[in-house]
Motif scaffolding. Structure first.
Motif: not given
Length: 383
Positions: A303-304, A321-322, A337-341, A346-351
């Motif tokens: 989880l990010p 990064v994480t 900070a939470l809204a983009p996730y 894709a951002l969730r999975h990358t981080h």
């Protein structure tokens, strides 16, 4: 000197009667100490129905129910008492480890100093921050002064993060402070533990972003900030669901503050790993932790993490990064900070993937060996 020559007396205010990150770390340390052939005896409050069996031989110390509203499940150790003191003297330790600055911890330090035995103190939480959550913030300087006196009577300290070590030194708590970080069980906490059917059983749809809270439901974990941040996301119409994993005396307050939230209750073992991996982003607004076991567990689960940029999480989360470290600590900043996730898979999975890789660096045996090395150094120096 060899590890097998060590005779360690470990003092804890809560070794196993109520489960939390601090006592789980102590029990893991105890298991490693025993596996290396050292002698160990633990002195802590004993109750009829503890949350889990203790690792090692546990000796009861005088105690009473904690006289603080909302903390009645905790016990206040009241010293050594005749029986515990007699047991301690018969055990004849050559190393004393104190993990809580309570009356029993103070008595243990006094006993050790009288007998010429070195003392190591482990720092598990930021006790000086607790009063602010109970309307007593004005006594924080007094608490900090008491902690400074307690820790400076010890030979050395260990703390779970570099950021916490820096803060302790800045506060004048001690000059000899080494790192005892925390590990994570990758058999329990792993992205593969994600269970879509379990999510569905709680009413969380596959397309919904589940923001998780994990921990004991007590106010000092930042429940008010968490709730206000969720209200801010709702005001912005940011799509999400709330998944609360844990229980505690503030559960009713939290449920009322988070209408529509999913409360999964207390989870442990593989059930806990499943619950955490089944969320999508982890939110930890707490500023009272010295390490943040739950943050590391969330990272290991893929989880990010959005966390307060305080000691503990600041040493775990690689900002951008994480996850995201929020320095301001306001609901607006956390919501930003939470809204983009919530809207960018894709951002969730990358981080999340980056966090899982970093969590792989935290193995328990190597981490606990650092404490044994400190024991050996202090005993050899005293001899």
């Amino acid at each position: 000197m060899q590890t097998t020559d060590l005779r360690i007396a470990l003092f804890s205010g809560n070794y196993n009667y109520t489960r939390d990150g601090a006592n789980q770390a102590l029990n893991r340390l105890a298991g490693y100490i025993l596996s290396q052939g050292a002698a160990l005896r633990i002195y802590a409050p004993v109750v009829a129905e503890p949350d889990f069996p203790p690792t090692g031989d546990l000796v009861d110390v005088p105690n009473t129910r904690m006289p603080v509203r909302g903390r009645g499940e905790y016990r206040m150790p009241l010293g050594l008492g005749k029986k515990a003191k007699a047991d301690l003297e018969a055990f004849a330790p050559n190393m004393v480890h104190v993990s809580s600055p309570d009356p029993t911890g103070h008595a243990a330090v006094t006993w050790a100093r009288k007998h010429g035995i070195p003392v190591l103190a482990s720092v598990h939480t930021k006790f000086e921050t607790y009063p602010r959550y109970y309307g007593l913030g004005f006594i924080e300087p007094w608490i900090e002064a008491m902690l400074r006196r307690f820790y400076n009577r010890c030979d050395a300290l260990v703390a779970p993060s570099e950021s916490q070590i820096a803060e302790l030194k800045a506060q004048g708590m001690h000059s000899d402070i080494s790192l005892w970080t925390r590990g994570v069980d990758r058999e329990i906490f792993h992205p593969d533990r994600r269970d879509i059917e379990w999510r569905r059983s709680l009413g969380i749809a596959d397309h919904e972003t589940a923001i998780a809270f994990l921990g004991r439901l007590v106010m000092e974990k930042g429940l008010d900030t968490f709730a206000e941040t969720i209200r801010e996301l709702r005001r912005r119409d940011v799509p999400h669901r709330v998944l609360v994993i844990g229980d505690g005396p503030a559960r009713s307050w939290f449920e009322n503050a988070l209408p529509g939230g999913v409360f999964a209750g207390f989870q442990t073992g593989s059930d806990l790993g499943r619950a955490l991996a089944s969320a999508d982003v982890f939110f930890n607004p707490s500023v009272t932790e010295t390490f943040g076991n739950v943050t590391l567990e969330a990272m290991a689960s893929g989880l990010p993490v959005v966390a307060a940029g305080a000691t503990g999480s600041a040493s775990l989360v690689d900002d951008g990064v994480t996850g995201v470290l929020v320095r301001e600590g306001t609901s607006t900043a956390f919501a930003n900070a939470l809204a983009p996730y919530c809207t960018d898979p894709a951002l969730r999975h990358t981080h999340g993937d980056a966090g899982a890789r970093k969590a792989g660096e935290y193995g328990w045996d190597r981490i606990n060996q650092a404490v044994i090395d400190t024991y050996l150094r202090l005993v050899e120096a005293r001899e």
